[in-house]
Design a protein around this motif. Sequence first.
Motif, PDB file in Angstrom:
ATOM      1  N   HIS A  64       0.820  -1.186   0.060  1.00 26.97           N
ATOM      2  CA  HIS A  64      -0.147  -0.173   0.136  1.00 26.97           C
ATOM      3  C   HIS A  64       0.825   1.297  -0.033  1.00 26.97           C
ATOM      4  N   GLY A  65       0.513   2.095  -0.972  1.00 26.41           N
ATOM      5  CA  GLY A  65       1.278   3.360  -0.833  1.00 26.41           C
ATOM      6  C   GLY A  65       1.110   4.426  -1.794  1.00 26.41           C
ATOM      7  N   PRO A  66       1.656   5.376  -2.426  1.00 27.40           N
ATOM      8  CA  PRO A  66       1.447   6.130  -3.428  1.00 27.40           C
ATOM      9  C   PRO A  66       1.735   5.873  -4.790  1.00 27.40           C
ATOM     10  N   MET A  67       1.329   6.215  -5.742  1.00 28.38           N
ATOM     11  CA  MET A  67       1.684   6.422  -7.078  1.00 28.38           C
ATOM     12  C   MET A  67       2.343   7.821  -7.598  1.00 28.38           C
ATOM     13  N   MET A  68       3.478   7.754  -8.062  1.00 31.99           N
ATOM     14  CA  MET A  68       3.876   8.954  -8.177  1.00 31.99           C
ATOM     15  C   MET A  68       4.322   9.212  -9.707  1.00 31.99           C
ATOM     16  N   LEU A  69       4.222  10.429 -10.256  1.00 35.27           N
ATOM     17  CA  LEU A  69       4.301  10.789 -11.600  1.00 35.27           C
ATOM     18  C   LEU A  69       5.547  11.889 -11.774  1.00 35.27           C
ATOM     19  N   LEU A 116      -2.335   8.739  -6.899  1.00 38.33           N
ATOM     20  CA  LEU A 116      -3.210   7.777  -6.461  1.00 38.33           C
ATOM     21  C   LEU A 116      -2.587   7.316  -5.268  1.00 38.33           C
ATOM     22  N   THR A 117      -3.331   6.660  -4.739  1.00 40.22           N
ATOM     23  CA  THR A 117      -2.949   5.876  -3.201  1.00 40.22           C
ATOM     24  C   THR A 117      -3.843   4.521  -3.474  1.00 40.22           C
ATOM     25  N   GLY A 118      -3.089   3.429  -3.241  1.00 36.99           N
ATOM     26  CA  GLY A 118      -3.700   2.152  -3.023  1.00 36.99           C
ATOM     27  C   GLY A 118      -2.511   1.160  -2.922  1.00 36.99           C
ATOM     28  N   ARG A 119      -2.931  -0.239  -2.918  1.00 39.57           N
ATOM     29  CA  ARG A 119      -2.092  -1.264  -2.752  1.00 39.57           C
ATOM     30  C   ARG A 119      -1.820  -1.878  -4.205  1.00 39.57           C
ATOM     31  N   PHE A 120      -0.866  -1.349  -4.972  1.00 40.88           N
ATOM     32  CA  PHE A 120      -0.429  -1.444  -6.297  1.00 40.88           C
ATOM     33  C   PHE A 120       0.238  -2.678  -6.389  1.00 40.88           C
ATOM     34  N   GLY A 121      -0.190  -3.555  -7.744  1.00 37.99           N
ATOM     35  CA  GLY A 121       1.086  -4.334  -8.118  1.00 37.99           C
ATOM     36  C   GLY A 121       1.673  -3.698  -9.151  1.00 37.99           C
TER      37      GLY A 121
END
Length: 371
Positions: A233-238, A272-277
Amino acid sequence: MTITRRSLLGTLAAAGLATTVAPVLAPGTARAAAWKKRLTGADLDTNHRWRVAGTDLGIPYVLENGSIGYLFGDTFDTPWPEGPPVPNDWRSPVMLRSAVHPGAAGGIVFDSAARVAGNGRAPELMHNGHHGIGIDGLWEVTVIPNDGIAFPETGRQLVSYMSIENWNSAGPAGPHWRSRYAGLAYSDNGNDFIRTPLKWWNDGTNTDPFQMWTMQRDGDWVYVFSVRAGRQHGPMMLRRVRWDRLFSPGSYEGWGWNGSNWGWGRPCTPILTGRFGEPSVRRLADGTWVMSYLNCATGCIVTRTADGPDRVWTAERIQVTSWQEPGLYGGFIHPWSSRRANDLHLMVSKWTRTPDNRSTAYHVSQFVGSA
Protein backbone atom coordinates in the motif's frame (compact mmCIF):
# COMPACT_ATOMS: atom_id res chain seq x y z
CA MET A 1 -20.17 16.95 7.95
CA THR A 2 -20.89 13.52 6.51
CA ILE A 3 -18.47 12.52 3.76
CA THR A 4 -19.95 10.07 1.29
CA ARG A 5 -18.00 8.00 -1.23
CA ARG A 6 -19.31 10.25 -4.01
CA SER A 7 -18.38 13.52 -2.28
CA LEU A 8 -14.95 12.16 -1.38
CA LEU A 9 -14.20 11.12 -4.95
CA GLY A 10 -15.48 14.46 -6.22
CA THR A 11 -13.19 16.34 -3.86
CA LEU A 12 -10.20 14.24 -4.87
CA ALA A 13 -10.98 14.57 -8.57
CA ALA A 14 -11.21 18.34 -8.26
CA ALA A 15 -7.72 18.33 -6.82
CA GLY A 16 -6.46 15.99 -9.53
CA LEU A 17 -6.10 13.17 -7.04
CA ALA A 18 -7.90 9.86 -6.71
CA THR A 19 -7.70 6.81 -4.52
CA THR A 20 -8.34 3.16 -5.17
CA VAL A 21 -11.79 1.92 -4.20
CA ALA A 22 -12.28 -1.71 -3.30
CA PRO A 23 -15.21 -3.08 -5.30
CA VAL A 24 -17.41 -5.79 -3.84
CA LEU A 25 -17.47 -8.78 -6.17
CA ALA A 26 -19.01 -12.20 -6.24
CA PRO A 27 -18.37 -15.19 -8.48
CA GLY A 28 -20.18 -14.72 -11.76
CA THR A 29 -19.76 -10.94 -11.81
CA ALA A 30 -19.69 -9.53 -15.35
CA ARG A 31 -16.11 -9.04 -16.50
CA ALA A 32 -14.57 -6.58 -18.91
CA ALA A 33 -11.79 -8.82 -20.24
CA ALA A 34 -11.74 -12.42 -21.41
CA TRP A 35 -8.95 -14.95 -21.77
CA LYS A 36 -7.77 -15.31 -25.37
CA LYS A 37 -4.76 -17.62 -25.29
CA ARG A 38 -1.84 -18.79 -23.23
CA LEU A 39 1.40 -17.34 -24.57
CA THR A 40 4.11 -19.27 -22.70
CA GLY A 41 4.54 -22.76 -21.32
CA ALA A 42 6.56 -25.94 -21.48
CA ASP A 43 4.15 -27.33 -24.07
CA LEU A 44 4.34 -24.31 -26.42
CA ASP A 45 6.81 -23.18 -29.04
CA THR A 46 8.24 -20.62 -26.62
CA ASN A 47 9.88 -23.63 -24.98
CA HIS A 48 10.55 -25.72 -28.09
CA ARG A 49 12.18 -22.79 -29.90
CA TRP A 50 13.79 -20.69 -27.12
CA ARG A 51 13.58 -22.72 -23.87
CA VAL A 52 11.15 -20.25 -22.37
CA ALA A 53 8.82 -22.60 -20.47
CA GLY A 54 7.91 -21.22 -17.04
CA THR A 55 8.03 -17.41 -17.02
CA ASP A 56 6.08 -14.31 -16.09
CA LEU A 57 5.34 -10.64 -16.92
CA GLY A 58 5.56 -10.35 -20.74
CA ILE A 59 5.73 -6.52 -20.73
CA PRO A 60 5.07 -5.30 -24.31
CA TYR A 61 6.70 -2.16 -25.71
CA VAL A 62 7.34 -0.74 -29.18
CA LEU A 63 10.87 -1.42 -30.43
CA GLU A 64 12.91 1.06 -32.45
CA ASN A 65 11.95 -0.81 -35.65
CA GLY A 66 8.22 -0.61 -34.91
CA SER A 67 7.65 -4.21 -33.86
CA ILE A 68 6.95 -5.30 -30.27
CA GLY A 69 9.33 -6.61 -27.65
CA TYR A 70 7.98 -8.61 -24.68
CA LEU A 71 10.01 -8.53 -21.48
CA PHE A 72 9.78 -11.61 -19.27
CA GLY A 73 10.96 -11.91 -15.68
CA ASP A 74 12.36 -15.00 -13.96
CA THR A 75 12.38 -17.61 -16.74
CA PHE A 76 13.05 -21.36 -16.68
CA ASP A 77 13.17 -24.32 -19.04
CA THR A 78 10.75 -26.14 -16.73
CA PRO A 79 7.05 -25.36 -16.21
CA TRP A 80 7.65 -23.57 -12.91
CA PRO A 81 10.53 -22.08 -10.93
CA GLU A 82 11.35 -24.99 -8.64
CA GLY A 83 11.64 -27.56 -11.44
CA PRO A 84 12.08 -30.48 -11.47
CA PRO A 85 14.76 -30.95 -12.56
CA VAL A 86 17.05 -28.40 -10.96
CA PRO A 87 19.10 -26.57 -12.18
CA ASN A 88 16.51 -25.40 -14.69
CA ASP A 89 18.30 -22.64 -16.59
CA TRP A 90 17.16 -19.63 -14.57
CA ARG A 91 17.32 -16.38 -16.58
CA SER A 92 15.96 -12.83 -16.23
CA PRO A 93 15.09 -10.72 -18.06
CA VAL A 94 14.40 -12.45 -21.38
CA MET A 95 12.83 -10.87 -24.46
CA LEU A 96 10.66 -12.42 -27.14
CA ARG A 97 9.49 -10.36 -30.13
CA SER A 98 6.54 -10.24 -32.50
CA ALA A 99 5.21 -8.15 -35.37
CA VAL A 100 1.77 -9.81 -35.13
CA HIS A 101 -1.08 -7.54 -34.06
CA PRO A 102 -2.62 -8.78 -30.81
CA GLY A 103 -6.07 -8.35 -32.36
CA ALA A 104 -5.36 -10.98 -35.02
CA ALA A 105 -7.61 -14.00 -34.90
CA GLY A 106 -4.82 -16.17 -33.54
CA GLY A 107 -3.63 -13.59 -31.03
CA ILE A 108 0.01 -12.84 -30.35
CA VAL A 109 2.55 -15.12 -32.03
CA PHE A 110 6.24 -14.68 -31.23
CA ASP A 111 8.66 -14.73 -34.15
CA SER A 112 12.08 -14.20 -32.56
CA ALA A 113 14.01 -13.84 -29.32
CA ALA A 114 16.61 -11.27 -28.38
CA ARG A 115 20.22 -12.43 -28.59
CA VAL A 116 19.23 -15.45 -30.69
CA ALA A 117 19.60 -15.98 -34.43
CA GLY A 118 16.51 -18.05 -35.28
CA ASN A 119 15.79 -20.84 -32.83
CA GLY A 120 17.88 -21.59 -29.77
CA ARG A 121 18.13 -20.83 -26.08
CA ALA A 122 17.09 -17.25 -25.30
CA PRO A 123 19.67 -15.87 -22.85
CA GLU A 124 19.04 -13.12 -20.36
CA LEU A 125 19.46 -9.59 -21.68
CA MET A 126 21.84 -8.26 -19.04
CA HIS A 127 23.94 -9.27 -16.07
CA ASN A 128 21.96 -10.80 -13.19
CA GLY A 129 23.51 -11.73 -9.84
CA HIS A 130 21.22 -14.77 -9.30
CA HIS A 131 21.67 -14.98 -5.52
CA GLY A 132 25.10 -13.48 -5.96
CA ILE A 133 26.92 -10.35 -7.00
CA GLY A 134 25.25 -7.91 -9.36
CA ILE A 135 26.86 -4.81 -10.80
CA ASP A 136 29.16 -2.74 -8.58
CA GLY A 137 29.69 -5.67 -6.24
CA LEU A 138 26.20 -5.53 -4.75
CA TRP A 139 24.29 -8.65 -3.72
CA GLU A 140 21.03 -9.32 -5.54
CA VAL A 141 18.60 -12.20 -5.79
CA THR A 142 17.54 -11.39 -9.35
CA VAL A 143 16.84 -8.59 -11.83
CA ILE A 144 13.18 -7.95 -12.71
CA PRO A 145 12.16 -5.77 -15.68
CA ASN A 146 9.54 -3.09 -15.13
CA ASP A 147 9.12 -1.62 -18.62
CA GLY A 148 10.86 -0.87 -21.90
CA ILE A 149 11.01 2.07 -24.27
CA ALA A 150 12.77 2.68 -27.59
CA PHE A 151 13.86 5.74 -29.54
CA PRO A 152 13.79 5.64 -33.36
CA GLU A 153 15.98 8.77 -33.45
CA THR A 154 18.94 6.85 -32.07
CA GLY A 155 17.94 3.17 -32.35
CA ARG A 156 18.47 2.84 -28.61
CA GLN A 157 16.28 0.81 -26.25
CA LEU A 158 15.99 1.33 -22.49
CA VAL A 159 14.71 -1.11 -19.88
CA SER A 160 13.77 -0.03 -16.36
CA TYR A 161 14.37 -2.77 -13.81
CA MET A 162 14.57 -3.60 -10.10
CA SER A 163 17.52 -5.23 -8.41
CA ILE A 164 15.81 -7.53 -5.90
CA GLU A 165 17.39 -7.75 -2.44
CA ASN A 166 14.97 -10.38 -1.15
CA TRP A 167 11.46 -11.71 -1.68
CA ASN A 168 10.47 -11.92 1.99
CA SER A 169 10.82 -8.54 3.72
CA ALA A 170 8.42 -8.17 6.63
CA GLY A 171 5.90 -5.37 6.36
CA PRO A 172 2.88 -4.12 8.30
CA ALA A 173 0.56 -6.03 5.97
CA GLY A 174 2.74 -9.12 5.70
CA PRO A 175 5.69 -10.16 3.53
CA HIS A 176 6.67 -7.90 0.63
CA TRP A 177 9.60 -8.24 -1.68
CA ARG A 178 12.33 -5.67 -1.26
CA SER A 179 14.20 -4.03 -4.11
CA ARG A 180 17.65 -2.65 -3.44
CA TYR A 181 17.24 -0.02 -6.16
CA ALA A 182 15.59 0.78 -9.49
CA GLY A 183 17.90 1.11 -12.47
CA LEU A 184 18.12 1.63 -16.21
CA ALA A 185 19.80 -0.54 -18.83
CA TYR A 186 20.26 0.26 -22.51
CA SER A 187 20.98 -1.44 -25.81
CA ASP A 188 22.18 0.06 -29.07
CA ASN A 189 21.85 -3.19 -31.02
CA GLY A 190 18.46 -4.42 -29.76
CA ASN A 191 20.01 -7.45 -28.10
CA ASP A 192 22.70 -6.80 -25.54
CA PHE A 193 21.71 -4.55 -22.65
CA ILE A 194 24.16 -2.74 -20.40
CA ARG A 195 23.15 -1.85 -16.85
CA THR A 196 24.10 1.75 -16.19
CA PRO A 197 25.56 2.88 -12.84
CA LEU A 198 22.38 4.92 -12.20
CA LYS A 199 20.46 3.82 -9.11
CA TRP A 200 17.25 5.10 -7.56
CA TRP A 201 17.84 3.61 -4.11
CA ASN A 202 15.13 2.08 -2.00
CA ASP A 203 15.02 3.26 1.61
CA GLY A 204 15.51 1.39 4.85
CA THR A 205 11.79 0.83 5.33
CA ASN A 206 11.21 -0.47 1.78
CA THR A 207 8.78 2.40 1.11
CA ASP A 208 10.49 4.41 -1.61
CA PRO A 209 7.79 5.13 -4.24
CA PHE A 210 10.15 5.20 -7.23
CA GLN A 211 11.00 1.50 -7.50
CA MET A 212 8.57 -0.01 -10.04
CA TRP A 213 8.50 2.18 -13.16
CA THR A 214 6.34 2.26 -16.23
CA MET A 215 7.34 4.69 -19.00
CA GLN A 216 5.46 6.29 -21.89
CA ARG A 217 6.76 8.86 -24.34
CA ASP A 218 4.62 11.73 -25.65
CA GLY A 219 6.49 14.17 -27.87
CA ASP A 220 9.74 15.27 -26.28
CA TRP A 221 8.79 13.96 -22.85
CA VAL A 222 8.89 10.53 -21.24
CA TYR A 223 6.35 10.22 -18.42
CA VAL A 224 7.37 7.90 -15.59
CA PHE A 225 4.74 6.46 -13.23
CA SER A 226 6.12 4.58 -10.23
CA VAL A 227 5.12 2.78 -7.03
CA ARG A 228 6.79 0.93 -4.17
CA ALA A 229 8.30 -2.51 -4.56
CA GLY A 230 6.51 -5.51 -3.14
CA ARG A 231 2.88 -4.68 -4.04
CA GLN A 232 2.56 -2.60 -0.90
CA HIS A 233 0.00 0.00 0.00
CA GLY A 234 1.31 3.43 -0.85
CA PRO A 235 1.41 6.28 -3.37
CA MET A 236 1.74 6.31 -7.13
CA MET A 237 4.05 9.08 -8.30
CA LEU A 238 4.43 10.84 -11.66
CA ARG A 239 7.59 12.38 -13.10
CA ARG A 240 8.65 13.43 -16.55
CA VAL A 241 11.97 13.85 -18.31
CA ARG A 242 12.99 14.78 -21.84
CA TRP A 243 13.50 11.62 -23.87
CA ASP A 244 17.20 12.36 -24.41
CA ARG A 245 17.83 13.09 -20.69
CA LEU A 246 16.71 9.83 -19.10
CA PHE A 247 20.26 9.21 -17.86
CA SER A 248 20.32 12.58 -16.05
CA PRO A 249 18.52 12.18 -12.69
CA GLY A 250 18.56 15.94 -12.12
CA SER A 251 16.45 16.44 -15.25
CA TYR A 252 13.42 14.55 -13.89
CA GLU A 253 10.54 16.86 -12.98
CA GLY A 254 7.98 15.92 -10.36
CA TRP A 255 4.23 16.45 -10.71
CA GLY A 256 3.05 17.96 -7.45
CA TRP A 257 0.29 19.73 -5.55
CA ASN A 258 1.35 22.89 -3.70
CA GLY A 259 -1.86 23.34 -1.74
CA SER A 260 -3.50 25.42 -4.44
CA ASN A 261 -2.79 23.76 -7.78
CA TRP A 262 -0.88 21.07 -9.57
CA GLY A 263 2.28 21.76 -11.52
CA TRP A 264 5.52 20.37 -12.88
CA GLY A 265 8.93 20.93 -11.36
CA ARG A 266 7.73 20.27 -7.81
CA PRO A 267 8.24 17.50 -5.28
CA CYS A 268 6.03 14.61 -6.28
CA THR A 269 2.57 14.39 -4.75
CA PRO A 270 0.68 11.08 -4.97
CA ILE A 271 -1.60 10.97 -8.00
CA LEU A 272 -3.22 7.77 -6.66
CA THR A 273 -3.06 5.86 -3.42
CA GLY A 274 -3.69 2.15 -3.04
CA ARG A 275 -2.08 -1.25 -2.81
CA PHE A 276 -0.56 -1.48 -6.24
CA GLY A 277 0.95 -4.30 -8.19
CA GLU A 278 3.15 -3.60 -11.18
CA PRO A 279 1.80 -0.55 -13.05
CA SER A 280 1.51 -0.29 -16.83
CA VAL A 281 0.67 2.94 -18.67
CA ARG A 282 0.28 3.39 -22.43
CA ARG A 283 -0.87 6.25 -24.63
CA LEU A 284 -3.20 4.89 -27.31
CA ALA A 285 -3.30 6.15 -30.89
CA ASP A 286 -6.35 8.37 -30.24
CA GLY A 287 -4.54 10.16 -27.41
CA THR A 288 -6.24 8.29 -24.56
CA TRP A 289 -3.96 7.29 -21.72
CA VAL A 290 -4.69 3.90 -20.14
CA MET A 291 -3.29 2.62 -16.85
CA SER A 292 -3.49 -0.92 -15.50
CA TYR A 293 -2.30 -2.63 -12.35
CA LEU A 294 -3.18 -5.39 -9.93
CA ASN A 295 -5.36 -3.98 -7.15
CA CYS A 296 -3.84 -6.07 -4.39
CA ALA A 297 -6.73 -5.31 -2.03
CA THR A 298 -9.25 -7.00 -4.34
CA GLY A 299 -7.02 -9.34 -6.37
CA CYS A 300 -8.30 -7.86 -9.66
CA ILE A 301 -6.48 -6.43 -12.66
CA VAL A 302 -8.03 -2.99 -13.16
CA THR A 303 -7.68 -0.11 -15.61
CA ARG A 304 -8.20 3.63 -15.55
CA THR A 305 -8.17 6.17 -18.37
CA ALA A 306 -7.28 9.85 -18.66
CA ASP A 307 -6.95 12.54 -21.32
CA GLY A 308 -3.30 13.02 -20.42
CA PRO A 309 -0.70 11.80 -17.94
CA ASP A 310 -1.26 14.77 -15.66
CA ARG A 311 -5.07 14.80 -15.91
CA VAL A 312 -7.63 13.22 -13.58
CA TRP A 313 -7.83 9.45 -13.90
CA THR A 314 -11.19 7.70 -13.99
CA ALA A 315 -12.33 5.27 -11.34
CA GLU A 316 -11.13 1.69 -11.63
CA ARG A 317 -12.62 -0.60 -14.22
CA ILE A 318 -12.31 -4.29 -13.40
CA GLN A 319 -10.71 -6.23 -16.24
CA VAL A 320 -9.67 -9.63 -14.84
CA THR A 321 -10.66 -11.23 -11.54
CA SER A 322 -9.02 -13.97 -9.51
CA TRP A 323 -11.98 -16.21 -10.34
CA GLN A 324 -10.99 -16.00 -13.99
CA GLU A 325 -7.26 -16.45 -13.40
CA PRO A 326 -6.22 -17.58 -9.91
CA GLY A 327 -2.82 -16.33 -8.80
CA LEU A 328 -2.86 -13.48 -11.32
CA TYR A 329 -0.63 -10.42 -11.49
CA GLY A 330 0.79 -8.08 -14.09
CA GLY A 331 -1.81 -6.86 -16.54
CA PHE A 332 0.53 -5.10 -18.95
CA ILE A 333 -1.10 -3.05 -21.72
CA HIS A 334 -0.19 -3.80 -25.31
CA PRO A 335 0.71 -0.50 -27.03
CA TRP A 336 -1.32 -1.45 -30.13
CA SER A 337 -4.53 -1.56 -28.09
CA SER A 338 -7.31 0.92 -28.87
CA ARG A 339 -10.52 2.32 -27.38
CA ARG A 340 -12.59 0.15 -29.69
CA ALA A 341 -14.68 -2.51 -28.00
CA ASN A 342 -12.69 -5.66 -27.26
CA ASP A 343 -9.41 -4.12 -28.41
CA LEU A 344 -7.64 -3.68 -25.07
CA HIS A 345 -4.95 -6.36 -24.91
CA LEU A 346 -3.42 -7.30 -21.56
CA MET A 347 -0.53 -9.63 -20.73
CA VAL A 348 -1.47 -11.38 -17.47
CA SER A 349 0.80 -13.59 -15.36
CA LYS A 350 -0.44 -16.58 -13.43
CA TRP A 351 1.44 -18.29 -10.60
CA THR A 352 -0.65 -20.76 -8.61
CA ARG A 353 0.72 -22.84 -5.77
CA THR A 354 -0.49 -25.50 -3.36
CA PRO A 355 -0.71 -24.79 0.41
CA ASP A 356 2.79 -26.26 0.84
CA ASN A 357 4.08 -23.82 -1.82
CA ARG A 358 4.49 -26.20 -4.77
CA SER A 359 3.76 -24.52 -8.10
CA THR A 360 0.90 -25.70 -10.27
CA ALA A 361 1.07 -23.02 -12.99
CA TYR A 362 3.52 -20.27 -13.97
CA HIS A 363 2.93 -18.60 -17.32
CA VAL A 364 1.63 -15.57 -19.24
CA SER A 365 -1.72 -15.29 -21.06
CA GLN A 366 -3.32 -12.74 -23.36
CA PHE A 367 -6.62 -11.24 -22.19
CA VAL A 368 -8.85 -9.00 -24.32
CA GLY A 369 -11.23 -6.37 -22.97
CA SER A 370 -12.27 -2.77 -23.44
CA ALA A 371 -10.61 0.33 -22.01
